[in-house]
Design an enzyme around this catalytic site. Structure first.
Site, PDB file in Angstrom:
ATOM      1  CE  LYS A 167      99.196  21.261  12.649  1.00  0.00           C
ATOM      2  NZ  LYS A 167     100.172  22.214  12.089  1.00  0.00           N
ATOM      3  NE  ARG A 227     104.091  19.443  16.806  1.00  0.00           N
ATOM      4  CZ  ARG A 227     103.170  20.384  16.876  1.00  0.00           C
ATOM      5  NH1 ARG A 227     101.957  20.103  17.289  1.00  0.00           N
ATOM      6  NH2 ARG A 227     103.463  21.622  16.557  1.00  0.00           N
ATOM      7  NE  ARG A 260     100.045  30.782  14.833  1.00  0.00           N
ATOM      8  CZ  ARG A 260     100.326  29.471  14.697  1.00  0.00           C
ATOM      9  NH1 ARG A 260      99.404  28.636  14.250  1.00  0.00           N
ATOM     10  NH2 ARG A 260     101.520  29.017  15.000  1.00  0.00           N
ATOM     11  NE  ARG A 296     101.552  29.430  19.226  1.00  0.00           N
ATOM     12  CZ  ARG A 296     101.414  28.283  18.549  1.00  0.00           C
ATOM     13  NH1 ARG A 296     100.261  27.996  17.971  1.00  0.00           N
ATOM     14  NH2 ARG A 296     102.409  27.439  18.445  1.00  0.00           N
ATOM     15  NE  ARG A 320     106.309  26.453  16.399  1.00  0.00           N
ATOM     16  CZ  ARG A 320     105.368  27.366  16.171  1.00  0.00           C
ATOM     17  NH1 ARG A 320     105.660  28.646  16.221  1.00  0.00           N
ATOM     18  NH2 ARG A 320     104.148  27.000  15.922  1.00  0.00           N
TER      19      ARG A 320
HETATM   20  P1  ADP Z   1      98.471  25.570  12.362  1.00  0.00           P
HETATM   21  O1  ADP Z   1      97.337  25.243  13.300  1.00  0.00           O
HETATM   22  O2  ADP Z   1      98.675  24.525  11.313  1.00  0.00           O
HETATM   23  O3  ADP Z   1      99.760  25.922  13.068  1.00  0.00           O
HETATM   24  P2  ADP Z   1      96.892  27.982  11.815  1.00  0.00           P
HETATM   25  O4  ADP Z   1      95.556  27.433  11.471  1.00  0.00           O
HETATM   26  O5  ADP Z   1      97.041  28.624  13.157  1.00  0.00           O
HETATM   27  O6  ADP Z   1      98.062  26.888  11.557  1.00  0.00           O
HETATM   28  O7  ADP Z   1      97.270  29.020  10.673  1.00  0.00           O
HETATM   29  C1  ADP Z   1      98.503  29.762  10.728  1.00  0.00           C
HETATM   30  C2  ADP Z   1      98.252  31.196  10.283  1.00  0.00           C
HETATM   31  O8  ADP Z   1      97.971  31.204   8.878  1.00  0.00           O
HETATM   32  C3  ADP Z   1      97.061  31.865  10.960  1.00  0.00           C
HETATM   33  O9  ADP Z   1      97.379  33.227  11.188  1.00  0.00           O
HETATM   34  C4  ADP Z   1      95.919  31.731   9.952  1.00  0.00           C
HETATM   35  O10 ADP Z   1      95.003  32.816  10.043  1.00  0.00           O
HETATM   36  C5  ADP Z   1      96.671  31.763   8.615  1.00  0.00           C
HETATM   37  N1  ADP Z   1      96.092  30.888   7.597  1.00  0.00           N
HETATM   38  C6  ADP Z   1      95.474  29.690   7.775  1.00  0.00           C
HETATM   39  N2  ADP Z   1      95.102  29.164   6.592  1.00  0.00           N
HETATM   40  C7  ADP Z   1      95.514  30.046   5.623  1.00  0.00           C
HETATM   41  C8  ADP Z   1      95.421  30.081   4.197  1.00  0.00           C
HETATM   42  N3  ADP Z   1      94.863  29.089   3.498  1.00  0.00           N
HETATM   43  N4  ADP Z   1      95.959  31.140   3.546  1.00  0.00           N
HETATM   44  C9  ADP Z   1      96.551  32.140   4.251  1.00  0.00           C
HETATM   45  N5  ADP Z   1      96.667  32.180   5.581  1.00  0.00           N
HETATM   46  C10 ADP Z   1      96.151  31.149   6.277  1.00  0.00           C
HETATM   47  P1  AMP Z   2     101.240  24.004  18.072  1.00  0.00           P
HETATM   48  O1  AMP Z   2     100.230  24.817  18.806  1.00  0.00           O
HETATM   49  O2  AMP Z   2     100.673  22.761  17.460  1.00  0.00           O
HETATM   50  O3  AMP Z   2     102.035  24.826  17.067  1.00  0.00           O
HETATM   51  O4  AMP Z   2     102.292  23.492  19.176  1.00  0.00           O
HETATM   52  C1  AMP Z   2     103.059  24.421  19.929  1.00  0.00           C
HETATM   53  C2  AMP Z   2     104.153  23.686  20.674  1.00  0.00           C
HETATM   54  O5  AMP Z   2     103.557  22.761  21.629  1.00  0.00           O
HETATM   55  C3  AMP Z   2     105.091  22.823  19.834  1.00  0.00           C
HETATM   56  O6  AMP Z   2     106.151  23.576  19.227  1.00  0.00           O
HETATM   57  C4  AMP Z   2     105.590  21.812  20.865  1.00  0.00           C
HETATM   58  O7  AMP Z   2     106.574  22.383  21.711  1.00  0.00           O
HETATM   59  C5  AMP Z   2     104.335  21.566  21.723  1.00  0.00           C
HETATM   60  N1  AMP Z   2     103.521  20.464  21.178  1.00  0.00           N
HETATM   61  C6  AMP Z   2     102.289  20.531  20.611  1.00  0.00           C
HETATM   62  N2  AMP Z   2     101.860  19.325  20.235  1.00  0.00           N
HETATM   63  C7  AMP Z   2     102.847  18.452  20.565  1.00  0.00           C
HETATM   64  C8  AMP Z   2     103.010  17.035  20.412  1.00  0.00           C
HETATM   65  N3  AMP Z   2     102.079  16.273  19.814  1.00  0.00           N
HETATM   66  N4  AMP Z   2     104.163  16.490  20.872  1.00  0.00           N
HETATM   67  C9  AMP Z   2     105.111  17.227  21.464  1.00  0.00           C
HETATM   68  N5  AMP Z   2     105.035  18.564  21.623  1.00  0.00           N
HETATM   69  C10 AMP Z   2     103.904  19.167  21.179  1.00  0.00           C
END
Ligand code: ADP
Ligand code: AMP
Length: 212
Positions: free
Chosen positions: A13, A88, A122, A154, A165
């Site tokens: 995302k 969420r 990541r 992270r 998660r």
């Molecule tokens: P989200 O925001 O949904 O948690 P991220 O955008 O942070 O996910 O992506 C999670 C990890 O996967 C990051 O390290 C990113 O670089 C990698 N990633 C994102 N899209 C792809 C893809 N299409 N193929 C492989 N790796 C990806």
């Molecule tokens: P993310 O960066 O989207 O992976 O979110 C990291 C963490 O932040 C999650 O595991 C939750 O603990 C908290 N969080 C993010 N967005 C929300 C949401 N919309 N509602 C509740 N908790 C959230």
């Protein structure tokens, strides 16, 4: 353009939001980023949120909804925004619908085995850039090529927390897929492909919505 990017943690995302920000010049609103900023600043909200985030649990709805309301009301959201990680839970979706209507919800689907690898590999930079150990050449992965900052992992991207998660996603967040499908807003995108292929599909979806 008011869009929510939907999908499990690690679906991509944040990665896709960056492309949309550049094309449409609208802000990305990531609740995760907003909460991590509060944690970094050591605010009371941040201290409270950290307890939930460390366990991979959702931060209480009223906190997150209040934070979103405030963010969406700012001037830079007048032309639209991209939500990343919100809503969420059903109560969050209902609260959002009382504040603003969405044009589309883009649902990025990815196989669970790939998600675990994406999350545990990541690496983040403080400037907001995201990397992955499998996509970025070894040796370069320690440094951000946008700002030269040091990359970090992270705390909640550990394998143990990832499992919680994903569980939270399946029980509390995934039901929203049907909620938005029923409203005719859901657009599915196969996220088991390259970043560029996914992005190209999302661009087509948004162009179609804009033309309507
Ligand atoms: P989200 O925001 O949904 O948690 P991220 O955008 O942070 O996910 O992506 C999670 C990890 O996967 C990051 O390290 C990113 O670089 C990698 N990633 C994102 N899209 C792809 C893809 N299409 N193929 C492989 N790796 C990806
Ligand atoms: P993310 O960066 O989207 O992976 O979110 C990291 C963490 O932040 C999650 O595991 C939750 O603990 C908290 N969080 C993010 N967005 C929300 C949401 N919309 N509602 C509740 N908790 C959230």
């Amino acid at each position: 353009m008011k869009v929510a990017l939907f999908g499990p943690p690690g679906a991509g995302k944040g990665t896709q939001a960056r492309y949309i920000v550049e094309s449409y010049k609208i802000p990305q609103i990531s609740t995760g980023d907003l909460l991590r900023a509060q944690v970094r600043e050591g605010t009371d909200l941040g201290k409270m949120a950290k307890e939930y985030m460390d366990k991979g649990a959702l931060v209480p709805n009223e906190v997150v909804i209040g934070m979103m309301k405030e963010r969406i009301s700012r001037d830079d959201c007048r032309k639209g925004f991209i939500l990343d990680g919100f809503p969420r839970a059903l109560s969050q979706a209902e609260a959002l619908s009382r504040i603003v209507g969405l044009d589309a919800v883009v649902n990025i689907t990815v196989d669970t085995s790939a998600l675990i690898r994406r999350i545990t590999g990541r690496r983040m930079c403080g400037c907001g850039a995201t990397y992955h150990v499998d996509l970025n050449p070894p040796g370069q992965i320690g440094i951000c090529d946008r700002c030269g900052g040091s990359l970090y992992q992270r705390e909640d991207d550990s394998e143990a927390t990832v499992k919680s998660r994903l569980e939270v996603y399946h029980t509390q967040t995934e039901p929203l897929v049907e909620y938005y499908r029923m409203k005719g807003l859901l657009k599915d995108v196969d996220g088991n492909r390259s970043i560029e292929e996914i992005s190209s599909d999302i661009v087509d979806i948004l162009a179609h919505i804009e033309g309507q």
